[in-house]
Design a protein around this motif. Structure first.
Motif, mmCIF file in Angstrom:
data_model
loop_
_atom_site.group_PDB
_atom_site.id
_atom_site.type_symbol
_atom_site.label_atom_id
_atom_site.label_comp_id
_atom_site.label_asym_id
_atom_site.label_seq_id
_atom_site.Cartn_x
_atom_site.Cartn_y
_atom_site.Cartn_z
ATOM 1 N N ASN A 1 5.641 15.395 0.043
ATOM 2 C CA ASN A 1 4.839 14.203 0.235
ATOM 3 C C ASN A 1 5.504 13.151 1.118
ATOM 4 O OD1 ASN A 1 2.755 15.118 -1.422
ATOM 5 N ND2 ASN A 1 3.790 14.435 -3.264
ATOM 6 N N ASN A 2 6.722 13.417 1.583
ATOM 7 C CA ASN A 2 7.409 12.440 2.420
ATOM 8 C C ASN A 2 6.634 12.208 3.714
ATOM 9 O OD1 ASN A 2 9.438 12.190 0.570
ATOM 10 N ND2 ASN A 2 10.830 13.615 1.574
ATOM 11 N N GLY A 3 6.293 10.956 3.979
ATOM 12 C CA GLY A 3 5.556 10.599 5.185
ATOM 13 C C GLY A 3 4.053 10.719 5.056
ATOM 14 N N SER A 4 3.549 11.229 3.943
ATOM 15 C CA SER A 4 2.101 11.386 3.780
ATOM 16 C C SER A 4 1.389 10.048 3.657
ATOM 17 C CB SER A 4 1.793 12.232 2.536
ATOM 18 O OG SER A 4 2.327 13.524 2.667
ATOM 19 N N THR A 5 2.104 9.035 3.158
ATOM 20 C CA THR A 5 1.467 7.738 2.977
ATOM 21 C C THR A 5 1.084 7.098 4.311
ATOM 22 O OG1 THR A 5 3.653 6.679 2.908
ATOM 23 C CG2 THR A 5 2.640 7.261 0.804
ATOM 24 N N LEU A 6 1.752 7.504 5.395
ATOM 25 C CA LEU A 6 1.428 6.941 6.711
ATOM 26 C C LEU A 6 -0.010 7.255 7.089
ATOM 27 C CD1 LEU A 6 2.347 5.492 9.287
ATOM 28 C CD2 LEU A 6 3.124 7.711 10.157
ATOM 29 N N MET A 7 -0.473 8.453 6.777
ATOM 30 C CA MET A 7 -1.847 8.839 7.106
ATOM 31 C C MET A 7 -2.849 8.007 6.314
ATOM 32 S SD MET A 7 -3.634 12.587 6.743
ATOM 33 C CE MET A 7 -3.244 12.716 4.997
ATOM 34 N N PHE A 8 -2.566 7.788 5.030
ATOM 35 C CA PHE A 8 -3.518 7.075 4.185
ATOM 36 C C PHE A 8 -3.493 5.564 4.435
ATOM 37 C CE2 PHE A 8 -2.475 10.953 1.755
ATOM 38 C CZ PHE A 8 -3.727 11.529 1.771
ATOM 39 N N THR A 9 -2.333 5.003 4.752
ATOM 40 C CA THR A 9 -2.291 3.584 5.107
ATOM 41 C C THR A 9 -2.990 3.331 6.439
ATOM 42 O OG1 THR A 9 -0.058 3.933 6.008
ATOM 43 C CG2 THR A 9 -0.216 3.004 3.791
ATOM 44 N N LEU B 1 1.169 7.371 -6.342
ATOM 45 C CA LEU B 1 0.072 8.301 -6.618
ATOM 46 C C LEU B 1 0.385 9.715 -6.146
ATOM 47 C CD1 LEU B 1 -2.985 6.070 -5.627
ATOM 48 C CD2 LEU B 1 -2.210 6.623 -7.936
ATOM 49 N N LEU B 2 1.070 9.809 -5.003
ATOM 50 C CA LEU B 2 1.392 11.122 -4.458
ATOM 51 C C LEU B 2 2.512 11.803 -5.222
ATOM 52 C CD1 LEU B 2 1.196 10.439 -0.621
ATOM 53 C CD2 LEU B 2 -0.235 11.998 -1.912
ATOM 54 N N GLY B 3 3.434 11.033 -5.805
ATOM 55 C CA GLY B 3 4.579 11.601 -6.498
ATOM 56 C C GLY B 3 5.807 11.583 -5.612
ATOM 57 N N THR B 4 6.876 12.107 -6.125
ATOM 58 C CA THR B 4 8.172 12.054 -5.423
ATOM 59 C C THR B 4 8.578 13.406 -4.849
ATOM 60 O OG1 THR B 4 9.287 12.436 -7.543
ATOM 61 C CG2 THR B 4 9.000 10.150 -6.845
ATOM 62 N N MET C 1 0.826 -1.201 0.000
ATOM 63 C CA MET C 1 0.000 0.000 0.000
ATOM 64 C C MET C 1 0.867 1.260 0.000
ATOM 65 S SD MET C 1 -3.327 -0.268 -0.168
ATOM 66 C CE MET C 1 -3.748 1.325 0.509
ATOM 67 N N HIS C 2 1.929 1.233 0.795
ATOM 68 C CA HIS C 2 2.834 2.389 0.864
ATOM 69 C C HIS C 2 3.445 2.684 -0.501
ATOM 70 C CE1 HIS C 2 6.182 4.969 1.986
ATOM 71 N NE2 HIS C 2 7.008 4.084 1.462
ATOM 72 N N GLU C 3 3.896 1.647 -1.202
ATOM 73 C CA GLU C 3 4.518 1.842 -2.512
ATOM 74 C C GLU C 3 3.512 2.383 -3.532
ATOM 75 O OE1 GLU C 3 6.100 -1.964 -3.456
ATOM 76 O OE2 GLU C 3 7.815 -1.786 -2.079
#
Length: 226
Positions: A68-76, A61-64, A54-56
């Motif tokens: 956006n660093n660390g934003s995936t933690l909220m969505f996961t 989707l968020l981009g590089t 999911m993180h990958e």
């Protein structure tokens, strides 16, 4: 006897005028074995692999960009919470909290509001360009601005209603079939059981898919503001 078919979704159990059904939202924390967090197990490895996948995907989707660093933690985490509540709702006598707009809109509305505030304050020109799709004829631009604005405003509602409606639909069908079981002939009971098992399997898939859809759409809305 139910006076209303939708009463199965009402948080009616209470103690000291406080609804107890909403405790099911945190019930998943009680059934996680303590040793799972200390000694690696197959369950732990499978869950970690799922979260890594999911993180990958969400990172793609968020981009590089640096923001956006660390934003995936909220969505996961959002995906994990919705998946836990959807799955727990499949068990008997456990209140499905995600079948209520009270919970789903509470998750969707603050997310959308924070995205909009951040986008309009920090990237105003970028947000304005989203109101007019590329290649739109000048004569249609005012109409496209109205359409895109309405489409943007209803996003939290569509996020919340999509999850709620999908969770309610299967539960209503299973409840309706189960209520008629006592009046059915013995020859039809086996067919009813097979149908209920098939619906339960379908609801399990819906529970996983809808939690994934909610997290991915939230990620896409977040990626549009950068």
């Amino acid at each position: 006897m139910m006076s209303n078919l939708f009463s199965v979704f009402d948080p009616s159990t209470n103690m000291f005028n406080t609804s107890m059904n909403w405790l099911s939202t945190m019930l998943g924390l009680l059934i996680i074995p303590t040793m799972m967090w200390m000694i690696p197990s197959r369950n732990n490895a499978a869950w970690n692999k799922t979260m890594k996948k999911m993180h990958e995907e969400l990172k793609t989707l968020l981009g590089t960009k640096k923001i956006n660093n660390g934003s995936t933690l909220m969505f996961t985490s959002l995906f994990s919470m919705i998946l836990m509540n959807n799955t727990l709702g499949l068990f008997p006598y456990i209140f499905t909290s995600t079948s209520h707009l009270t919970l789903t809109l509470t998750m969707a509305l603050p997310l959308w509001t924070s995205f909009m505030m951040f986008g309009w304050i920090n990237n105003t020109k970028h947000m304005l360009t989203h109101l007019v799709p590329q290649g739109t004829p000048p004569i249609l631009m005012p109409f496209m601005v109205c359409i895109e604005t309405i489409s943007n405003i209803i996003r939290p509602g569509t996020l919340a209603i999509r999850l709620t409606a999908n969770m309610i639909a299967g539960h209503l069908l299973m409840t309706l079939l189960g209520e008629n079981g006592s009046s059915m002939a013995y020859s039809m009971i086996s067919i009813l059981i097979i149908t209920q098992i098939a619906l339960l399997t379908l609801e399990t898939a819906v529970a996983i898919i809808q939690s994934y859809v909610f997290a991915v759409l939230s990620t896409l809305y977040s990626s549009e503001i950068n």
